[in-house]
Design an enzyme around this catalytic site. Sequence first.
Site, PDB file in Angstrom:
ATOM      1  N   CYS A  72       0.842  -1.193   0.000  1.00 34.06           N
ATOM      2  CA  CYS A  72       0.000   0.000   0.000  1.00 34.06           C
ATOM      3  C   CYS A  72       0.875   1.238   0.000  1.00 34.06           C
ATOM      4  O   CYS A  72       2.082   1.150   0.210  1.00 34.06           O
ATOM      5  CB  CYS A  72      -0.878   0.046   1.257  1.00 34.06           C
ATOM      6  N   GLY A 102      -1.076   0.672  -4.866  1.00 34.92           N
ATOM      7  CA  GLY A 102      -2.323  -0.024  -4.554  1.00 34.92           C
ATOM      8  C   GLY A 102      -3.489   0.676  -5.218  1.00 34.92           C
ATOM      9  O   GLY A 102      -3.614   1.899  -5.119  1.00 34.92           O
ATOM     10  N   ASN A 131       0.939   0.020   5.931  1.00 35.46           N
ATOM     11  CA  ASN A 131       1.461  -0.641   4.729  1.00 35.46           C
ATOM     12  C   ASN A 131       2.291  -1.833   5.176  1.00 35.46           C
ATOM     13  O   ASN A 131       3.268  -1.651   5.903  1.00 35.46           O
ATOM     14  CB  ASN A 131       2.344   0.334   3.931  1.00 35.46           C
ATOM     15  N   GLY A 132       1.924  -3.019   4.754  1.00 30.07           N
ATOM     16  CA  GLY A 132       2.722  -4.184   5.124  1.00 30.07           C
ATOM     17  C   GLY A 132       1.857  -5.374   5.439  1.00 30.07           C
ATOM     18  O   GLY A 132       0.744  -5.510   4.922  1.00 30.07           O
ATOM     19  N   TYR A 175      11.180  -3.426  -8.180  1.00 30.16           N
ATOM     20  CA  TYR A 175       9.867  -3.396  -8.816  1.00 30.16           C
ATOM     21  C   TYR A 175       8.902  -2.369  -8.242  1.00 30.16           C
ATOM     22  O   TYR A 175       8.284  -1.597  -8.957  1.00 30.16           O
ATOM     23  CB  TYR A 175       9.203  -4.782  -8.718  1.00 30.16           C
TER      24      TYR A 175
END
Length: 480
Positions: free
Chosen positions: A2, A28, A103-104, A253
């Site tokens: 995210c 996201g 986020n995670g 990426y």
Amino acid sequence: MCGIFAVSGSEQAAAEIYMGLMHLQHRGQDACGITTCDTASGEVYRLKDVGLVSEVLTEARIAELKGNIGIGQTRYPTVGTGDRREVQPFFIKRPDGIGMAFNGNVVNYPLLKQKLKEERVYLTSNSDAEVLLQIFADEYEKRNGTEGIFSAVKKVYDEVIGGYAVVTVIANKGILAFKDPNGIRPLAMGEKEANGKKNYAFASESIALSMQGYTNIRDLKPGEAVLAENTGEIHSRQLEYEKAAPCVFEWVYFSTVESVIEGKPVYDVRKKLGKFLAQKIKREMPELQADLVMPVPDTSRPAASALANELGLPLEEGLIKNRYIGRTFIMPIQKTRENAVNLKLKPIESVIRGKNIVVVDDSIVRGTTSKRIVKLLKGSGANKVYFVSTFPPIISPCYYGIDFQRSEELIASGRTIEEIEKEIGADKVIYMDVEGLHEALGTKELCTACVTKNYPTSTKHAAALTELREQHIAQITGKC
Ligand code: SF4
């Protein structure tokens, strides 16, 4: 995976958060939301829904979100089901009114959820972020004040295993940001002067800060918590000292090429990966006869250009991206992913026909995209396709927020390179190696668990987490 953003001291917190989320949209695309607070009145404003930032957070809606501090998130689901109940930020009314965006991934989420259930804590979603918020709020309620906030973060570190970056708005206190003890997920902070005061902001990627005039940008350290108080004071504490293990896949990426993580520009790292791979090809495959190098747009472009330069080959654009299709890898369900791949890339036959092509992609995860690309190139008349991945073979799941949680879904898990070549239809598959990653990043202090199986945290609860996730996916696809 995210994107999160937080701001303190802004005249228009919601507008800044909106801009921040627009810069983080690539992280996201499933849902987004903002929670703000007007510190003068104590009023809290919230807006969240499924959809892209531009769809959910329209200008008229943003204007209703008053306040000078706030947080936002753009979300890709890893544990939650992706329905409206899982959209962040989460909010809890007491103590003080706390909004949290995350986020995670929490590896021991099933255990923590069970524990909360036994303590008769009611949860409204299947999201690990809500569990984390409950643990934080419960501890904060016991102590309150600045010390209470840091003690609540410490409690999270003691109980929560995983890779996570968190931003929090605490209505009467300010903005809090913290990173897991290994610093697996990225989180940067910056500052700027406005009306004689210092404003602070936090973001998953530096570009969301620099594009809004923030300077002195730095990454939070592993286990560090930073509190920007409503008074303008700032406090920072490193509460845990585990070995640093930032996710190497962020550079390869996930992060956008304009960002800088831990002082290392993503663009420069990707160029180094391309150069390293070219040297590997020269060293190990001097017989390789190629006519041109072609990037798979967009992530692999810097690597492809460096590789072409080093090999003395022309760089050609033979695959054109449909700009209206999102990133296929971060789509939560395989069927959606496959459909999107079919729409995503279009070949230029005049560039491809009769050529031996070195095609460069950032990684090969499930092989869905790679197989389709080889088929497209061969179907457009390519003579040979040499498939180059700037990331080593992914052989093990990620439990820290990138969506590959089962070995069976990974094409490189249990297969030799020759078998992968056969599976995707390429004449040769050439992979980056772990040493190359270390060299490009200039450090070995990285998480490389998905390519080495060396996990920076305990993975004791990982199997239960995967099982829970499978159940949720079955719910979405109706396969339960
Ligand atoms: S396991 Fe791989 S994708 Fe996951 S955090 Fe580690 S390096 Fe990143």
